[in-house]
Design an enzyme around this catalytic site. Structure first.
Site, PDB file in Angstrom:
ATOM      1  N   HIS A 141       0.934  -1.122   0.071  1.00 43.08           N
ATOM      2  CA  HIS A 141      -0.032   0.205  -0.138  1.00 43.08           C
ATOM      3  C   HIS A 141       0.966   1.284   0.029  1.00 43.08           C
ATOM      4  O   HIS A 141       1.405   1.761   1.072  1.00 43.08           O
ATOM      5  CB  HIS A 141      -0.713  -0.115   1.227  1.00 43.08           C
ATOM      6  N   ASN A 191      -4.810   4.164   7.338  1.00 44.55           N
ATOM      7  CA  ASN A 191      -5.893   4.635   7.287  1.00 44.55           C
ATOM      8  C   ASN A 191      -7.037   4.501   8.494  1.00 44.55           C
ATOM      9  O   ASN A 191      -7.911   4.950   8.819  1.00 44.55           O
ATOM     10  CB  ASN A 191      -6.834   3.718   6.092  1.00 44.55           C
TER      11      ASN A 191
HETATM   12  N1  3HC Z   1       2.860  13.891  -7.468  1.00 47.37           N
HETATM   13  C1  3HC Z   1       4.152  14.139  -7.167  1.00 47.37           C
HETATM   14  N2  3HC Z   1       4.874  14.941  -6.498  1.00 47.37           N
HETATM   15  C2  3HC Z   1       4.284  15.946  -5.944  1.00 47.37           C
HETATM   16  C3  3HC Z   1       2.809  15.905  -6.197  1.00 47.37           C
HETATM   17  C4  3HC Z   1       2.254  15.075  -6.836  1.00 47.37           C
HETATM   18  N3  3HC Z   1       0.610  14.928  -6.883  1.00 47.37           N
HETATM   19  N4  3HC Z   1       2.199  17.003  -5.385  1.00 47.37           N
HETATM   20  C5  3HC Z   1       3.256  17.463  -4.841  1.00 47.37           C
HETATM   21  N5  3HC Z   1       4.640  16.972  -5.195  1.00 47.37           N
HETATM   22  C6  3HC Z   1       5.905  17.356  -4.757  1.00 47.37           C
HETATM   23  C7  3HC Z   1       6.135  18.578  -5.294  1.00 47.37           C
HETATM   24  O1  3HC Z   1       6.923  18.502  -6.553  1.00 47.37           O
HETATM   25  C8  3HC Z   1       7.366  19.188  -4.289  1.00 47.37           C
HETATM   26  O2  3HC Z   1       8.402  18.509  -4.583  1.00 47.37           O
HETATM   27  P1  3HC Z   1      10.112  18.928  -4.322  1.00 47.37           P
HETATM   28  O3  3HC Z   1      10.136  19.375  -2.765  1.00 47.37           O
HETATM   29  O4  3HC Z   1      11.109  17.945  -4.680  1.00 47.37           O
HETATM   30  O5  3HC Z   1      10.124  20.354  -4.753  1.00 47.37           O
HETATM   31  C9  3HC Z   1       6.870  18.461  -2.895  1.00 47.37           C
HETATM   32  O6  3HC Z   1       6.006  17.596  -3.508  1.00 47.37           O
HETATM   33  C10 3HC Z   1       6.190  19.681  -2.151  1.00 47.37           C
HETATM   34  O7  3HC Z   1       5.300  20.031  -2.792  1.00 47.37           O
HETATM   35  P2  3HC Z   1       4.661  21.464  -2.817  1.00 47.37           P
HETATM   36  O8  3HC Z   1       5.580  22.324  -2.491  1.00 47.37           O
HETATM   37  O9  3HC Z   1       3.905  21.745  -4.226  1.00 47.37           O
HETATM   38  O10 3HC Z   1       3.485  21.490  -1.741  1.00 47.37           O
HETATM   39  P3  3HC Z   1       3.434  21.188  -0.210  1.00 47.37           P
HETATM   40  O11 3HC Z   1       4.638  21.435   0.517  1.00 47.37           O
HETATM   41  O12 3HC Z   1       2.114  21.437   0.142  1.00 47.37           O
HETATM   42  O13 3HC Z   1       3.533  19.657  -0.272  1.00 47.37           O
HETATM   43  C11 3HC Z   1       2.276  17.453  -0.272  1.00 47.37           C
HETATM   44  C12 3HC Z   1       2.529  18.698  -0.950  1.00 47.37           C
HETATM   45  C13 3HC Z   1       3.464  16.514  -0.492  1.00 47.37           C
HETATM   46  C14 3HC Z   1       0.972  16.991  -0.974  1.00 47.37           C
HETATM   47  C15 3HC Z   1       1.860  17.514   1.175  1.00 47.37           C
HETATM   48  O14 3HC Z   1       0.692  18.489   1.500  1.00 47.37           O
HETATM   49  C16 3HC Z   1       1.790  16.464   2.185  1.00 47.37           C
HETATM   50  O15 3HC Z   1       2.469  15.658   2.448  1.00 47.37           O
HETATM   51  N6  3HC Z   1       0.538  16.343   2.373  1.00 47.37           N
HETATM   52  C17 3HC Z   1      -0.174  15.213   2.851  1.00 47.37           C
HETATM   53  C18 3HC Z   1      -0.383  13.929   2.112  1.00 47.37           C
HETATM   54  C19 3HC Z   1      -0.595  12.822   2.921  1.00 47.37           C
HETATM   55  O16 3HC Z   1      -1.089  12.726   4.043  1.00 47.37           O
HETATM   56  N7  3HC Z   1      -0.961  11.653   1.987  1.00 47.37           N
HETATM   57  C20 3HC Z   1      -1.377  10.396   2.395  1.00 47.37           C
HETATM   58  C21 3HC Z   1      -2.862  10.398   2.187  1.00 47.37           C
HETATM   59  S1  3HC Z   1      -3.500   8.736   2.803  1.00 47.37           S
HETATM   60  C22 3HC Z   1      -3.105   7.789   1.505  1.00 47.37           C
HETATM   61  O17 3HC Z   1      -2.648   8.026   0.612  1.00 47.37           O
HETATM   62  C23 3HC Z   1      -3.932   6.387   1.799  1.00 47.37           C
HETATM   63  C24 3HC Z   1      -4.892   6.304   0.785  1.00 47.37           C
HETATM   64  O18 3HC Z   1      -5.188   4.907   0.799  1.00 47.37           O
HETATM   65  C25 3HC Z   1      -6.290   6.886   0.975  1.00 47.37           C
END
Ligand code: 3HC
Length: 283
Positions: A141, A191
């Site tokens: 996962h 989750n």
């Molecule tokens: N794909 C690839 N890279 C991405 C991306 C995407 N969709 N979105 C953002 N990034 C990268 C950016 O390019 C950036 O890279 P860098 O540091 O190398 O320059 C880095 O992530 C940080 O992005 P930003 O500066 O644009 O934005 P943030 O600092 O706000 O970070 C985030 C964005 C990484 C999504 C951050 O907000 C985060 O970690 N959020 C929480 C995510 C989380 O909790 N995920 C788990 C969800 S639960 C899950 O997945 C389980 C499922 O079963 C439901």
């Protein structure tokens, strides 16, 4: 030399495309498979965009991007993945559809091929039971966004053998991820803790607390990168509701009851970022 040569990722949605991107960047010959040609095109375009952004930010070189893209091929035929060392399934969260796919893969592939599911909530034991060699079925996962998030939760079904677990742990590490071993219970680790927390935030919203206050409170109060409502929009409110309903049904406790406001939002088609509206509105 990499641990394995060829990987197939089934499902070219956000998770599948992300997994394919990471597998290809690791150096694996990666087959991205989806029964929908448009989904494949969108998946590839998304990978190209992410890699271009990484080049712009000088995280990788243009050469790295080219190599990663060259490692990816696409197909609509499940029969094309017969020579893969590993198959990662990332299709819709529906137990019958997944079991049907695994039963097909069980027949199409040699017993050495590991069959992994990226399911976020469905029983690995149940998926494995569709196969004649269930010992090679495992949960792998990934978290969203896959290229950024460092975690892979590994889930052993009752039938999964030690060799399959050890191999998936090593492959995940080769892909740059840290692994944790979860039990095969709804929601595994992440989750199981995350979704009730988000649900609680939605109850607070329903009681009249402003969304920005809930999110800022949790961001600054517990050092999370996104507040729970922002994260709900990111994950998808439909997905969140599906997971909470599964917890409520299978774990049988009222504490997992989905918040009525969440149900209403899903009924309205407000699924979050992907529909342009959830707890927030998106361009
Ligand atoms: N794909 C690839 N890279 C991405 C991306 C995407 N969709 N979105 C953002 N990034 C990268 C950016 O390019 C950036 O890279 P860098 O540091 O190398 O320059 C880095 O992530 C940080 O992005 P930003 O500066 O644009 O934005 P943030 O600092 O706000 O970070 C985030 C964005 C990484 C999504 C951050 O907000 C985060 O970690 N959020 C929480 C995510 C989380 O909790 N995920 C788990 C969800 S639960 C899950 O997945 C389980 C499922 O079963 C439901």
């Amino acid at each position: 030399m990499t641990l394995i040569k060829k990987v197939a990722v089934i499902g070219a949605g956000q998770m599948g495309a992300g997994i394919a991107q990471v597998a290809a960047a690791t150096g694996y010959n990666t087959l991205l498979l989806d029964n929908n040609e448009d989904a494949l095109k969108r998946g590839l375009a998304g990978i190209d965009k992410q890699l271009s952004r990484a080049v712009e930010k000088e995280k990788i070189t243009e050469e790295d991007k080219k190599k990663t893209l060259a490692n990816i091929t696409t197909t609509v035929q499940v029969s094309d993945c017969t020579d893969c060392d590993l198959i990662v399934e990332a299709i819709i969260e529906n137990v019958e559809i997944k079991a049907d796919l695994f039963a097909k893969l069980d027949v199409l592939t040699p017993p050495e091929t590991i069959l992994a599911s990226n399911t976020s909530s469905i029983s690995i034991t149940k998926i494995a039971s569709a196969c004649s060699n269930p010992n090679r079925v495992i949960g792998m996962h990934f978290m969203n966004p896959v290229p950024v998030m460092k975690l892979v939760e590994i889930i052993r079904g009752l039938q999964t053998d030690d060799a399959t677990y050890e191999k998936i742990k090593a492959i995940s590490e080769e892909m740059g991820k840290t692994t944790v071993l979860a039990i095969d219970s709804p929601g595994f680790i992440v989750n199981r803790v995350l979704c009730p927390m988000i649900n609680e935030a939605i109850f607070l919203l329903q009681q009249g607390v402003a969304p920005e206050d809930i999110d800022t409170g949790m961001k600054l109060g517990t050092n999370q990168p996104m507040g729970p409502l922002e994260l709900a929009d990111f994950v998808g409110l439909d997905t969140l509701l599906y997971i909470l309903q599964l917890f409520h049904r299978e774990l049988g406790e009222d504490k997992y009851r989905p918040c009525p406001l969440l149900i209403k939002y899903v009924e309205a088609g407000w699924y979050g970022r992907k529909t342009g509206k959830g707890f927030y509105t998106y361009e």
